[in-house]
Scaffold this motif. Structure first.
Motif, PDB file in Angstrom:
ATOM      1  N   LEU A 160       0.858  -1.166   0.009  1.00  0.00           N
ATOM      2  CA  LEU A 160      -0.009  -0.023  -0.068  1.00  0.00           C
ATOM      3  C   LEU A 160       0.952   1.233  -0.030  1.00  0.00           C
ATOM      4  O   LEU A 160       0.302   2.226  -0.806  1.00  0.00           O
ATOM      5  CB  LEU A 160      -0.964  -0.114   1.081  1.00  0.00           C
ATOM      6  CG  LEU A 160      -2.216  -0.861   1.215  1.00  0.00           C
ATOM      7  CD1 LEU A 160      -2.743  -1.113   2.505  1.00  0.00           C
ATOM      8  CD2 LEU A 160      -3.243  -0.309   0.124  1.00  0.00           C
ATOM      9  N   THR A 182       2.598   1.625  -3.169  1.00  0.00           N
ATOM     10  CA  THR A 182       1.597   2.175  -4.341  1.00  0.00           C
ATOM     11  C   THR A 182       1.227   3.686  -4.215  1.00  0.00           C
ATOM     12  O   THR A 182       1.209   4.351  -4.975  1.00  0.00           O
ATOM     13  CB  THR A 182       0.185   1.391  -4.252  1.00  0.00           C
ATOM     14  OG1 THR A 182       0.564  -0.151  -4.391  1.00  0.00           O
ATOM     15  CG2 THR A 182      -0.800   1.816  -5.139  1.00  0.00           C
ATOM     16  N   ALA A 183       1.169   4.028  -2.863  1.00  0.00           N
ATOM     17  CA  ALA A 183       0.939   5.428  -2.552  1.00  0.00           C
ATOM     18  C   ALA A 183       2.142   6.281  -3.045  1.00  0.00           C
ATOM     19  O   ALA A 183       1.982   7.262  -3.756  1.00  0.00           O
ATOM     20  CB  ALA A 183       0.604   5.921  -1.117  1.00  0.00           C
ATOM     21  N   LEU A 185       1.800   6.444  -6.958  1.00  0.00           N
ATOM     22  CA  LEU A 185       0.938   7.158  -7.524  1.00  0.00           C
ATOM     23  C   LEU A 185       1.148   8.601  -7.511  1.00  0.00           C
ATOM     24  O   LEU A 185       0.876   9.588  -8.138  1.00  0.00           O
ATOM     25  CB  LEU A 185      -0.204   6.912  -6.867  1.00  0.00           C
ATOM     26  CG  LEU A 185      -1.078   5.654  -7.171  1.00  0.00           C
ATOM     27  CD1 LEU A 185      -2.373   5.437  -6.175  1.00  0.00           C
ATOM     28  CD2 LEU A 185      -1.656   5.726  -8.556  1.00  0.00           C
ATOM     29  N   TRP A 219      -8.088  -4.583  -3.817  1.00  0.00           N
ATOM     30  CA  TRP A 219      -7.385  -3.039  -4.210  1.00  0.00           C
ATOM     31  C   TRP A 219      -6.382  -3.262  -5.403  1.00  0.00           C
ATOM     32  O   TRP A 219      -6.498  -2.214  -5.975  1.00  0.00           O
ATOM     33  CB  TRP A 219      -6.991  -2.354  -2.725  1.00  0.00           C
ATOM     34  CG  TRP A 219      -5.569  -2.927  -2.324  1.00  0.00           C
ATOM     35  CD1 TRP A 219      -5.359  -3.751  -1.240  1.00  0.00           C
ATOM     36  CD2 TRP A 219      -4.233  -2.521  -2.632  1.00  0.00           C
ATOM     37  NE1 TRP A 219      -3.932  -3.780  -0.909  1.00  0.00           N
ATOM     38  CE2 TRP A 219      -3.485  -3.141  -1.864  1.00  0.00           C
ATOM     39  CE3 TRP A 219      -3.853  -1.640  -3.647  1.00  0.00           C
ATOM     40  CZ2 TRP A 219      -2.068  -2.819  -1.982  1.00  0.00           C
ATOM     41  CZ3 TRP A 219      -2.683  -1.486  -3.933  1.00  0.00           C
ATOM     42  CH2 TRP A 219      -1.538  -1.968  -3.112  1.00  0.00           C
ATOM     43  N   MET A 220      -5.732  -4.252  -5.427  1.00  0.00           N
ATOM     44  CA  MET A 220      -4.605  -3.937  -6.637  1.00  0.00           C
ATOM     45  C   MET A 220      -5.463  -4.122  -7.967  1.00  0.00           C
ATOM     46  O   MET A 220      -5.020  -3.248  -8.803  1.00  0.00           O
ATOM     47  CB  MET A 220      -3.839  -5.086  -6.619  1.00  0.00           C
ATOM     48  CG  MET A 220      -2.590  -5.277  -5.503  1.00  0.00           C
ATOM     49  SD  MET A 220      -1.732  -6.625  -5.239  1.00  0.00           S
ATOM     50  CE  MET A 220      -0.781  -6.370  -3.702  1.00  0.00           C
ATOM     51  N   VAL A 256      -8.361  -2.874  -8.429  1.00  0.00           N
ATOM     52  CA  VAL A 256      -9.203  -1.406  -8.790  1.00  0.00           C
ATOM     53  C   VAL A 256      -8.029  -0.375  -9.334  1.00  0.00           C
ATOM     54  O   VAL A 256      -8.268   0.401 -10.212  1.00  0.00           O
ATOM     55  CB  VAL A 256      -9.907  -0.950  -7.228  1.00  0.00           C
ATOM     56  CG1 VAL A 256     -10.249   0.274  -7.507  1.00  0.00           C
ATOM     57  CG2 VAL A 256     -10.950  -2.021  -7.275  1.00  0.00           C
ATOM     58  N   VAL A 257      -6.925  -0.456  -8.450  1.00  0.00           N
ATOM     59  CA  VAL A 257      -5.795   0.599  -8.709  1.00  0.00           C
ATOM     60  C   VAL A 257      -5.372   0.090 -10.082  1.00  0.00           C
ATOM     61  O   VAL A 257      -4.906   1.210 -10.882  1.00  0.00           O
ATOM     62  CB  VAL A 257      -4.801   0.414  -7.824  1.00  0.00           C
ATOM     63  CG1 VAL A 257      -3.427   1.412  -8.177  1.00  0.00           C
ATOM     64  CG2 VAL A 257      -5.306   0.863  -6.315  1.00  0.00           C
ATOM     65  N   ALA A 258      -5.168  -1.007 -10.518  1.00  0.00           N
ATOM     66  CA  ALA A 258      -4.584  -1.221 -11.777  1.00  0.00           C
ATOM     67  C   ALA A 258      -5.643  -1.088 -13.025  1.00  0.00           C
ATOM     68  O   ALA A 258      -5.161  -0.224 -13.905  1.00  0.00           O
ATOM     69  CB  ALA A 258      -4.111  -2.923 -12.064  1.00  0.00           C
ATOM     70  N   CYS A 267      -7.801   1.566 -12.730  1.00  0.00           N
ATOM     71  CA  CYS A 267      -8.275   2.876 -12.718  1.00  0.00           C
ATOM     72  C   CYS A 267      -6.724   3.496 -13.505  1.00  0.00           C
ATOM     73  O   CYS A 267      -6.722   4.607 -14.365  1.00  0.00           O
ATOM     74  CB  CYS A 267      -8.178   3.547 -11.310  1.00  0.00           C
ATOM     75  SG  CYS A 267      -9.687   2.856 -10.676  1.00  0.00           S
ATOM     76  N   TRP A 268      -5.556   3.057 -13.010  1.00  0.00           N
ATOM     77  CA  TRP A 268      -4.159   3.546 -13.539  1.00  0.00           C
ATOM     78  C   TRP A 268      -4.350   3.275 -15.057  1.00  0.00           C
ATOM     79  O   TRP A 268      -3.997   4.312 -15.787  1.00  0.00           O
ATOM     80  CB  TRP A 268      -3.335   2.805 -12.729  1.00  0.00           C
ATOM     81  CG  TRP A 268      -1.713   3.393 -12.928  1.00  0.00           C
ATOM     82  CD1 TRP A 268      -1.531   4.143 -13.791  1.00  0.00           C
ATOM     83  CD2 TRP A 268      -0.731   3.231 -11.857  1.00  0.00           C
ATOM     84  NE1 TRP A 268      -0.284   4.595 -13.391  1.00  0.00           N
ATOM     85  CE2 TRP A 268       0.053   3.930 -12.422  1.00  0.00           C
ATOM     86  CE3 TRP A 268      -0.641   2.603 -10.909  1.00  0.00           C
ATOM     87  CZ2 TRP A 268       1.461   4.048 -11.693  1.00  0.00           C
ATOM     88  CZ3 TRP A 268       0.378   2.525 -10.010  1.00  0.00           C
ATOM     89  CH2 TRP A 268       1.427   3.335 -10.668  1.00  0.00           C
ATOM     90  N   TRP A 311       5.330  -0.764 -11.248  1.00  0.00           N
ATOM     91  CA  TRP A 311       4.419  -1.237 -10.256  1.00  0.00           C
ATOM     92  C   TRP A 311       3.737  -2.402 -10.352  1.00  0.00           C
ATOM     93  O   TRP A 311       3.561  -3.318  -9.175  1.00  0.00           O
ATOM     94  CB  TRP A 311       3.218   0.015 -10.051  1.00  0.00           C
ATOM     95  CG  TRP A 311       2.136  -0.333  -9.140  1.00  0.00           C
ATOM     96  CD1 TRP A 311       2.232  -0.061  -7.890  1.00  0.00           C
ATOM     97  CD2 TRP A 311       0.909  -0.824  -9.155  1.00  0.00           C
ATOM     98  NE1 TRP A 311       0.956  -0.357  -7.403  1.00  0.00           N
ATOM     99  CE2 TRP A 311       0.300  -1.026  -8.099  1.00  0.00           C
ATOM    100  CE3 TRP A 311       0.282  -1.220 -10.698  1.00  0.00           C
ATOM    101  CZ2 TRP A 311      -1.056  -1.335  -8.053  1.00  0.00           C
ATOM    102  CZ3 TRP A 311      -1.010  -1.814 -10.522  1.00  0.00           C
ATOM    103  CH2 TRP A 311      -1.589  -1.915  -9.184  1.00  0.00           C
TER     104      TRP A 311
END
Ligand SMILES: Nc1nc2c(ncn2[C@@H]2O[C@H](COP(=O)(O)OP(=O)(O)OP(=O)(O)O)[C@@H](O)[C@H]2O)c(=O)[nH]1
Length: 399
Positions: free
Chosen positions: A89, A92-93, A96, A160-161, A163-165, A167-168, A188
């Motif tokens: 986390l 990732t922060a 980003l 969460w991974m 969702v982040v992937a 959106c990214w 990442w």
């Protein structure tokens, strides 16, 4: 799309799966090999004056060091398990943050602070009492439950991974992001794959290596872009044209084209508006099918055709000429309102904007047998001169 940054990741996964013994031999050189690769990539980035790459590289190095120091025990240990949940986390922060922020130059205080942040955030994770915090956080059991007995990552991590992937990826495509941002995404993703396969031996080393290669690929792509693509029009520039000409086929044709009275246009509307016109012309020429467009320099462009059918060429070039001549260029009023009330009154009205048109002249030379590309270019240039002399806004063919 720069999905090629994912190639190292895919390649390493396939190799791990198909040649595990070979991979085991290489992994004997870890962690020295990993730090050496990260250092070499940093050196290369520095030599190319691409200092911004150092932020991601230092984050990868610091993250790898923390993984080596704290994630080598079984995940049944509560402290290790907590680090395995929080470290990705935090990683990732910071990633980003590096994506969203316009990165400051490195020798400046802001640049040095950001570099320190990339190093210190993973290390700080080691110092926090994470196991206790997580135990008291009241997270739903399903969130922390492993996906299966063989895959140790939790459902929460998986979601969460993913969702982040998603959106990214969406943002990278939406904003047509450049090489560096794609390289960071590739890096990442490689590190997230490490967390998803954390029980595999040497996975942190292989995935950090994959991340490093993703950055190397994107660095190489950025350098190619800088060397071959014209920044204003986004068309390939003269160096790329010369490379194309060196492998030009026998049946081909070359067109030199140039904006008419562009000096007057610049003098009337200003250099910035002139730049916008070149940008627009670049996008019109670049979107033409069956022809490769280049910015030759200044307000001159070159088109390369890989056929020599004169009728087709004449028809196509006439289309291009007419498309440019008919394109309405809306030029906004140069003077800004003095205050907001004046601005409000003007809003909604056509506050002095004007529609103008530009024209282009084109000179086409069809390649003759045995003709050198230098001679071909010269004939196309002479044809352009004839088109200008004959009154501009027209196509002329070289004899
Ligand atoms: N805005 C802008 N202007 C440029 C750029 N490159 C070259 N120019 C301008 O293009 C103009 C070219 O002028 P000339 O070569 O005299 O040609 P022209 O005025 O178009 O006249 P003809 O070609 O004979 O129709 C010069 O004023 C340059 O400053 C550029 O990148 N941006």
């Amino acid at each position: 799309m720069h999905l090629f940054v994912l190639l190292p990741l895919l390649l390493l996964i396939v190799l791990q799966w198909m040649l595990p013994e070979l991979m085991l031999t290489f992994s004997a050189a870890f962690p020295l090999l990993i730090y050496a690769m990260l250092g070499l990539t940093g050196l290369l980035a520095g030599l190319m004056r691409q200092w911004n790459w150092l932020y991601t590289l230092s984050l990868l190095a610091s993250h790898y060091w923390v993984v080596q120091s704290a994630l080598q025990q079984p995940l049944t240990n509560a402290d290790t398990a907590a680090i395995a949940i929080v470290l990705p986390l935090a990683f990732t922060a910071v990633m980003l943050l590096l994506q969203l922020q316009n990165k400051p130059q490195l020798p400046t205080p802001r640049g040095i602070s950001l570099l320190l942040l990339t190093v210190l955030v993973p290390i700080a994770i080691l110092l926090l009492p994470l196991a206790g915090v997580l135990a008291n956080a009241g997270l739903p059991a399903a969130f922390l439950q492993p996906v299966s007995t063989t895959l140790l990552f939790s459902w929460g991590q998986l979601w969460w991974m993913a969702v982040v992937a998603a959106c990214w990826l969406g943002l990278l495509n939406f904003y047509a992001a450049g090489s560096q941002r794609w390289g960071q995404f590739g890096a990442w993703l490689a590190i997230m794959v490490f967390y998803l396969a954390i029980q595999q031996p040497h996975m942190s080393g292989w995935m950090t290596l994959a991340a490093c290669f993703a950055l190397l690929f994107s660095l190489a792509s950025q350098m190619l872009q800088l060397a071959y693509i014209d920044e204003l029009t986004q068309l390939p520039q003269r160096r790329a044209l010369l490379s194309h000409l060196s492998r030009l086929g026998r049946r081909s044709a070359l067109v030199m084209l140039d904006v008419d009275h562009f000096k007057k246009f610049n003098d009337t509307w200003g250099h910035d508006v002139g730049d916008q016109v070149l940008k627009l012309l670049g996008s019109v020429l670049g979107s033409e099918r069956g022809v490769k467009a280049y910015r030759y320099g200044g307000e001159e462009f070159t088109l390369v055709f890989s056929h020599n059918n004169k009728d087709n060429l004449a028809e196509k070039l006439e289309q291009v000429r007419a498309a440019v001549a008919d394109y309405p260029l809306v030029i906004r009023q140069q003077t800004r309102p003095k205050d907001s009330s004046e601005g409000k009154q003007q809003r909604g009205k056509d506050a002095g904007s004007k529609t103008v048109h530009i024209t282009i002249s084109l000179g086409c030379a069809i390649r003759q047998s045995g003709e050198s590309t230098t001679a071909l270019l010269k004939r196309a240039d002479e044809a352009l001169y004839s088109a200008k002399k004959a009154g501009r806004n027209q196509v002329a063919f070289a004899r």
